[in-house]
Design a protein around this motif. Structure first.
Motif, PDB file in Angstrom:
ATOM      1  N   ARG A 105      22.131  40.795   0.865  1.00 55.66           N
ATOM      2  CA  ARG A 105      21.060  41.655   0.661  1.00 55.66           C
ATOM      3  C   ARG A 105      21.412  43.137  -0.054  1.00 55.66           C
ATOM      4  O   ARG A 105      21.488  44.076   0.448  1.00 55.66           O
ATOM      5  CB  ARG A 105      20.217  42.158   1.814  1.00 55.66           C
ATOM      6  CG  ARG A 105      19.441  40.722   2.328  1.00 55.66           C
ATOM      7  CD  ARG A 105      18.297  40.906   3.332  1.00 55.66           C
ATOM      8  NE  ARG A 105      18.203  39.932   4.217  1.00 55.66           N
ATOM      9  CZ  ARG A 105      17.611  40.006   5.499  1.00 55.66           C
ATOM     10  NH1 ARG A 105      17.248  41.122   5.867  1.00 55.66           N
ATOM     11  NH2 ARG A 105      17.910  39.156   6.229  1.00 55.66           N
ATOM     12  N   GLU A 171      14.908  27.420   2.704  1.00 56.32           N
ATOM     13  CA  GLU A 171      15.044  26.850   4.153  1.00 56.32           C
ATOM     14  C   GLU A 171      16.394  26.263   4.532  1.00 56.32           C
ATOM     15  O   GLU A 171      16.386  26.069   5.869  1.00 56.32           O
ATOM     16  CB  GLU A 171      13.979  25.670   4.141  1.00 56.32           C
ATOM     17  CG  GLU A 171      12.439  26.252   3.929  1.00 56.32           C
ATOM     18  CD  GLU A 171      12.034  26.495   2.740  1.00 56.32           C
ATOM     19  OE1 GLU A 171      12.805  26.209   1.670  1.00 56.32           O
ATOM     20  OE2 GLU A 171      10.800  26.511   2.586  1.00 56.32           O
ATOM     21  N   LEU A 172      17.038  25.948   3.548  1.00 56.61           N
ATOM     22  CA  LEU A 172      18.352  25.452   3.800  1.00 56.61           C
ATOM     23  C   LEU A 172      19.377  26.468   4.645  1.00 56.61           C
ATOM     24  O   LEU A 172      19.891  26.226   5.599  1.00 56.61           O
ATOM     25  CB  LEU A 172      18.917  24.820   2.677  1.00 56.61           C
ATOM     26  CG  LEU A 172      20.051  23.976   2.825  1.00 56.61           C
ATOM     27  CD1 LEU A 172      19.315  22.676   3.253  1.00 56.61           C
ATOM     28  CD2 LEU A 172      20.467  23.500   1.278  1.00 56.61           C
ATOM     29  N   GLU A 174      18.171  29.068   6.082  1.00 56.99           N
ATOM     30  CA  GLU A 174      17.422  29.223   7.396  1.00 56.99           C
ATOM     31  C   GLU A 174      17.718  28.378   8.351  1.00 56.99           C
ATOM     32  O   GLU A 174      18.268  28.663   9.711  1.00 56.99           O
ATOM     33  CB  GLU A 174      15.943  29.388   7.185  1.00 56.99           C
ATOM     34  CG  GLU A 174      15.540  30.670   6.191  1.00 56.99           C
ATOM     35  CD  GLU A 174      14.400  30.779   5.989  1.00 56.99           C
ATOM     36  OE1 GLU A 174      13.473  29.830   6.025  1.00 56.99           O
ATOM     37  OE2 GLU A 174      13.834  32.050   5.360  1.00 56.99           O
ATOM     38  N   ALA A 176      20.272  25.918   8.340  1.00 53.02           N
ATOM     39  CA  ALA A 176      21.548  26.309   8.830  1.00 53.02           C
ATOM     40  C   ALA A 176      22.036  27.517   9.821  1.00 53.02           C
ATOM     41  O   ALA A 176      22.587  27.381  10.625  1.00 53.02           O
ATOM     42  CB  ALA A 176      22.476  26.450   7.533  1.00 53.02           C
ATOM     43  N   LYS A 177      21.220  28.542   9.496  1.00 52.85           N
ATOM     44  CA  LYS A 177      21.435  29.650  10.431  1.00 52.85           C
ATOM     45  C   LYS A 177      21.170  29.258  11.873  1.00 52.85           C
ATOM     46  O   LYS A 177      21.718  29.588  12.637  1.00 52.85           O
ATOM     47  CB  LYS A 177      20.486  30.893  10.158  1.00 52.85           C
ATOM     48  CG  LYS A 177      20.968  31.723   9.111  1.00 52.85           C
ATOM     49  CD  LYS A 177      20.016  33.058   9.060  1.00 52.85           C
ATOM     50  CE  LYS A 177      20.394  33.792   7.828  1.00 52.85           C
ATOM     51  NZ  LYS A 177      19.180  34.944   7.432  1.00 52.85           N
ATOM     52  N   ALA A 181      25.122  28.188  12.051  1.00 55.66           N
ATOM     53  CA  ALA A 181      26.090  28.520  10.816  1.00 55.66           C
ATOM     54  C   ALA A 181      26.203  29.929  10.628  1.00 55.66           C
ATOM     55  O   ALA A 181      25.122  30.718  10.537  1.00 55.66           O
ATOM     56  CB  ALA A 181      25.787  27.739   9.687  1.00 55.66           C
ATOM     57  N   PHE A 186      28.163  28.766   6.146  1.00 61.36           N
ATOM     58  CA  PHE A 186      27.201  28.286   5.301  1.00 61.36           C
ATOM     59  C   PHE A 186      27.782  28.110   3.921  1.00 61.36           C
ATOM     60  O   PHE A 186      27.436  27.051   3.099  1.00 61.36           O
ATOM     61  CB  PHE A 186      26.108  29.316   5.109  1.00 61.36           C
ATOM     62  CG  PHE A 186      24.831  28.862   4.129  1.00 61.36           C
ATOM     63  CD1 PHE A 186      24.027  27.993   4.304  1.00 61.36           C
ATOM     64  CD2 PHE A 186      24.931  29.676   2.997  1.00 61.36           C
ATOM     65  CE1 PHE A 186      23.063  27.510   3.489  1.00 61.36           C
ATOM     66  CE2 PHE A 186      23.946  29.296   2.216  1.00 61.36           C
ATOM     67  CZ  PHE A 186      23.078  28.374   2.385  1.00 61.36           C
TER      68      PHE A 186
ATOM     69  N   LEU B  53      14.004  34.865  11.750  1.00 67.21           N
ATOM     70  CA  LEU B  53      14.161  34.690  10.013  1.00 67.21           C
ATOM     71  C   LEU B  53      13.552  35.804   9.392  1.00 67.21           C
ATOM     72  O   LEU B  53      13.760  36.061   8.234  1.00 67.21           O
ATOM     73  CB  LEU B  53      13.693  33.283   9.582  1.00 67.21           C
ATOM     74  CG  LEU B  53      14.342  32.275  10.300  1.00 67.21           C
ATOM     75  CD1 LEU B  53      13.679  31.113   9.929  1.00 67.21           C
ATOM     76  CD2 LEU B  53      15.835  32.122   9.884  1.00 67.21           C
ATOM     77  N   PHE B  82      10.854  22.667   9.512  1.00 64.58           N
ATOM     78  CA  PHE B  82      10.308  23.234   8.296  1.00 64.58           C
ATOM     79  C   PHE B  82       9.034  22.402   7.784  1.00 64.58           C
ATOM     80  O   PHE B  82       9.174  20.941   7.989  1.00 64.58           O
ATOM     81  CB  PHE B  82      11.017  23.423   7.385  1.00 64.58           C
ATOM     82  CG  PHE B  82      11.856  24.613   7.910  1.00 64.58           C
ATOM     83  CD1 PHE B  82      11.997  26.048   7.572  1.00 64.58           C
ATOM     84  CD2 PHE B  82      13.354  24.513   8.738  1.00 64.58           C
ATOM     85  CE1 PHE B  82      12.859  27.099   7.757  1.00 64.58           C
ATOM     86  CE2 PHE B  82      14.234  25.600   9.098  1.00 64.58           C
ATOM     87  CZ  PHE B  82      13.652  26.717   8.761  1.00 64.58           C
ATOM     88  N   ALA B  86      13.820  20.636   5.377  1.00 60.74           N
ATOM     89  CA  ALA B  86      15.007  21.414   5.141  1.00 60.74           C
ATOM     90  C   ALA B  86      16.133  20.684   5.676  1.00 60.74           C
ATOM     91  O   ALA B  86      17.012  21.078   6.292  1.00 60.74           O
ATOM     92  CB  ALA B  86      15.010  22.741   5.532  1.00 60.74           C
ATOM     93  N   TYR B  88      19.974  18.557   5.411  1.00 64.68           N
ATOM     94  CA  TYR B  88      20.973  18.974   4.606  1.00 64.68           C
ATOM     95  C   TYR B  88      21.234  17.777   3.647  1.00 64.68           C
ATOM     96  O   TYR B  88      21.780  16.734   3.937  1.00 64.68           O
ATOM     97  CB  TYR B  88      22.088  18.989   5.611  1.00 64.68           C
ATOM     98  CG  TYR B  88      21.733  20.142   6.754  1.00 64.68           C
ATOM     99  CD1 TYR B  88      21.100  21.147   6.361  1.00 64.68           C
ATOM    100  CD2 TYR B  88      22.388  20.019   7.845  1.00 64.68           C
ATOM    101  CE1 TYR B  88      20.723  22.216   7.484  1.00 64.68           C
ATOM    102  CE2 TYR B  88      21.995  20.755   8.902  1.00 64.68           C
ATOM    103  CZ  TYR B  88      21.239  22.013   8.546  1.00 64.68           C
ATOM    104  OH  TYR B  88      20.922  22.834   9.780  1.00 64.68           O
ATOM    105  N   TYR B  99      25.269  18.584  13.197  1.00 66.02           N
ATOM    106  CA  TYR B  99      25.830  19.862  12.674  1.00 66.02           C
ATOM    107  C   TYR B  99      25.680  21.095  13.741  1.00 66.02           C
ATOM    108  O   TYR B  99      26.592  21.798  13.902  1.00 66.02           O
ATOM    109  CB  TYR B  99      25.280  20.178  11.121  1.00 66.02           C
ATOM    110  CG  TYR B  99      25.763  21.480  10.742  1.00 66.02           C
ATOM    111  CD1 TYR B  99      26.919  21.406  10.234  1.00 66.02           C
ATOM    112  CD2 TYR B  99      25.167  22.808  10.580  1.00 66.02           C
ATOM    113  CE1 TYR B  99      27.712  22.515   9.582  1.00 66.02           C
ATOM    114  CE2 TYR B  99      25.698  23.610  10.054  1.00 66.02           C
ATOM    115  CZ  TYR B  99      27.020  23.759   9.495  1.00 66.02           C
ATOM    116  OH  TYR B  99      27.502  24.735   9.009  1.00 66.02           O
ATOM    117  N   ASN B 103      28.783  23.327  15.480  1.00 62.79           N
ATOM    118  CA  ASN B 103      28.954  24.601  15.325  1.00 62.79           C
ATOM    119  C   ASN B 103      28.893  25.352  16.903  1.00 62.79           C
ATOM    120  O   ASN B 103      29.408  26.619  16.993  1.00 62.79           O
ATOM    121  CB  ASN B 103      27.819  25.282  14.619  1.00 62.79           C
ATOM    122  CG  ASN B 103      27.990  25.134  13.256  1.00 62.79           C
ATOM    123  OD1 ASN B 103      29.179  25.154  12.854  1.00 62.79           O
ATOM    124  ND2 ASN B 103      26.843  25.274  12.408  1.00 62.79           N
TER     125      ASN B 103
END
Ligand SMILES: Nc1ncnc2c1ncn2[C@@H]1O[C@H](COP(=O)(O)OP(=O)(O)OP(=O)(O)O)[C@@H](O)[C@H]1O
Ligand SMILES: [Mg+2]
Lengths: 273, 350
Positions: A105, A171-172, A174, A176-177, A181, A186, B53, B82, B86, B88, B99, B103
């Motif tokens: 950011r 969204e990908l 988010e 992953a987070k 990740a 990521f 988020l 979602f 979403a 992968y 996944y 992690n």
């Protein structure tokens, strides 16, 4: 019937185009397989002669240059190292720059991006002397490092990767987070595999760019040990057939790279769909 | 302290939009909470603050006894499904599920075990080697669920996960989600703007309007006892009928009928609410409905008509009755099954 005529006509045009491109290359190739005597007395040849091995081997192994220190083989090696280095390094830097621009950011990310982008308007030739003096100060003249690094930041590749990242849905990231990740994961687990196709395309593009460099290697190397193929093309002396053979060989690496990497390129495109 | 605790949570987006106003809410362990409300009311924003988020502008969120305001989403141990799943795209289903576990540094055998268990539970074992692009919408939905379940998180968050499915599949998945949640017993928050979905899924329901929780309670509580005009209009299908009326000295006077002895000390302009299913046909009833349209659903009929100047008044009649356009029905309100709201504030007054 009319469709047949128009399609026949467009094929005819295409055929002419192909001829215009292929014929000179073929003539050089055919001529490079004759002896110098034939070329000098009878002009360019359309058909193959029988001095192929003789000419090509001599060119590859003969020590040329002013000081008779470098063979064409070494020039190919130099060019290959330089082009590969430029390709890999610029893809890495652009991938990471684009990542920072899109995902961190940073307040002035857009401004920063345009500043990077504007450098497209400043070709290497404009900044070649300051760049040279930096390299000279750092004692990097006559080294692969000096050949590669100063031309390994690509605004175009950064642009491509940035535009691609922007199409990756939020969204990908988010998702992953939430899956644990971090920033690096990521990048490595998502962005790299997702941009595989584009990475291959950029590798090809930057390899050819690096391979075609002339002015910069000319400036930053004084030792013949670092001559590249493109420099060699200019410096080569000797019989016309040897020069033809060298020209022919100089076209091989870029074509080879495209053939080798194209497989992945096309595979990537189809897998994504 | 309850399992998830929101205290005076406010969200103001950088552009100045105030999406959530000082919201407080407690969710118990194992509870299925549903946020329901119209589009743009701030449901997703609230959910996303729980997930981490979105930054929390003001207030506190505690999860399992720990303040999580500043905790990174990757450390919160929450899982989210979602709206567009979403998934992968470059990983096969197995890796999609695995996944999050990888992690966390879980060893390979355990991962395999967990993924296979989750896959069996969701009946996706046959697709484990496929990429998401080779799955149908319903299968993708299951994979998204599997990805949440496999990690056994502290809390499940669902942001309208069913809205991309066709009507039939939606009802089926709704049922499955409920069953699954009961089986796994994980605390869940489910966001939807479909009130039927909300009613059927929720242990408790939060009706949100304009960034404020208007009412919180079990679906039946909210249905039987809406606290405001908004909630009354939002929950229940077909929608509650609203009529303008006046309340004076415990007497309610609408356009052409009166109700006496109302338990309210309020005086002034009010809105009277009557649910279509709380009307009965009698002789000499309070309301005369001129029928304009009948929707036959088989089990019952939805009758739409006019009372004097009020249009589209709805009455739900038993399915065996034959009612035609042009009939006039005489209706009474079931005893005490009416709702009176202050016209200016929308607050319930009876
Ligand atoms: N990133 C953002 N920046 C500024 N305003 C936002 C942002 N995201 C949402 N909003 C605003 O905040 C309000 C609440 O949005 P939110 O997404 O929470 O609504 P919602 O209840 O989930 O609606 P829907 O049912 O349509 O998903 C809306 O007015 C929206 O315009
Ligand atoms: Mg939403």
């Amino acid at each position: 019937m009319t469709r047949l005529i128009t399609s026949g006509f467009s094929h005819f045009i295409l055929f002419i185009g192909i001829l215009i491109m292929i014929v000179p290359v073929w003539m050089i190739f055919a001529s490079s397989t004759h002896t110098g005597l034939i070329i000098n007395t009878q002009g360019l040849q359309m058909f193959l002669g029988d001095s192929f091995y003789e000419n090509y081997l001599r060119v590859l192994l003969y020590k040329g240059g002013f000081f008779k220190e470098i063979t064409a083989l070494k020039m190919f090696l130099n060019s290959f190292i330089m082009a590969t280095g430029v390709a890999i390094l610029s893809v890495i830097t652009s991938l990471m720059a684009a990542y920072a621009l899109v995902y961190f950011r940073t307040k002035y990310a857009t401004l920063l991006f345009w500043m990077i982008f504007v450098t497209i308007l400043v070709p290497l030739e404009l900044r070649i002397f300051p760049t040279y003096s930096v390299m000279a100060e750092l004692n990097l003249v006559n080294s692969y490092f000096g050949l590669i690094v100063p031309i390994s930041a690509s605004a175009i590749a950064t642009l491509f990767f940035r535009q691609f990242y922007k199409t990756v849905p939020d969204e990908l990231l988010e998702s992953a987070k939430l899956d644990g990740a971090n920033t690096w994961r990521f990048f490595i687990d998502f962005l790299l595999p997702l941009s595989k196709t584009m990475i291959v395309a950029m590798l090809i593009f930057m390899f050819v760019f690096g391979y075609n460099q002339y002015l910069w290697p000319l400036l930053v190397t004084s030792s013949e040990q670092y001559w590249t193929v493109v420099m060699g093309l200019k410096m080569m002396s000797g019989s016309i057939v040897h020069r033809f053979a060298f020209v022919m060989m100089s076209m091989v690496p870029p074509i080879l790279i495209i053939i080798v990497l194209q497989k992945h390129f096309i595979k990537g495109v189809f897998q994504d769909k | 302290m309850s399992f998830l605790d929101l205290k005076n949570v406010t969200k103001i987006y950088p552009n100045g939009t105030k999406a959530v106003h000082e919201t407080s809410l407690s969710i118990n362990e194992g509870e299925f909470m549903v946020f329901v409300g119209p589009s743009g009311c701030g449901k997703s924003t609230l959910l996303r603050m729980v997930a981490g988020l979105e930054d929390i502008t003001e207030g506190h969120i505690n999860l399992d006894g720990k303040l999580i305001n500043e905790v990174d989403p990757s450390e919160r141990d929450v899982a989210m499904v979602f709206q567009n799943y979403a998934l992968y795209p470059h990983m096969n289903v197995y890796n999609n599920l695995a996944y999050g576990l990888k992690n966390r540094g879980i060893d390979k055998e355990t991962i395999e075990q967990k993924v296979n268990d989750a896959a069996k539970l969701l009946q996706i074992s046959d697709f484990l080697q496929r990429k998401p692009s080779m799955l149908s919408g319903g299968q993708r939905q299951r994979v998204a669920m599997g990805r949440a379940i496999v990690r056994n998180p502290k809390i499940f968050l669902f942001d309208e996960p069913l809205s991309n499915l066709d009507a039939k599949l939606r009802i089926q998945m709704r049922l499955e989600i409920k069953k699954l949640q009961q089986k796994v017993g994980v605390t869940s928050i489910f966001v939807t703007h479909d009130q039927v979905e909300a009613m059927t899924l929720a242990d408790r329901l939060a009706v949100i309007n304009d960034g404020i929780i208007e009412q919180l309670g079990t679906p039946i509580e909210i249905y039987n006892n809406p606290k405001s005009l908004f909630v009354a209009g939002f929950i229940g299908s077909p929608q509650m009928n609203f009529l303008d009326a006046n309340l004076n000295n415990k007497t309610l006077s609408a356009e052409n009928f009166e109700i006496k002895n109302i338990e309210s000390d309020y005086n002034g302009e009010v809105t009277l609410g009557i649910r279509p299913e709380h009307l009965i046909e009698t002789e000499n009833g309070l309301i005369n409905l001129k029928v304009e349209l009948v929707e036959q659903l088989g089990s019952d009929n939805l009758v739409y008509g006019q009372i004097k100047n009020i249009k589209d008044f709805c009455y739900r009649s038993p399915g065996n009755q034959t009612i035609k356009k042009g009939d006039t029905l005489s209706l009474n309100i079931e005893e005490n099954k009416y709702y009176i709201f202050d016209k200016s504030t929308g607050k319930r007054v009876n």
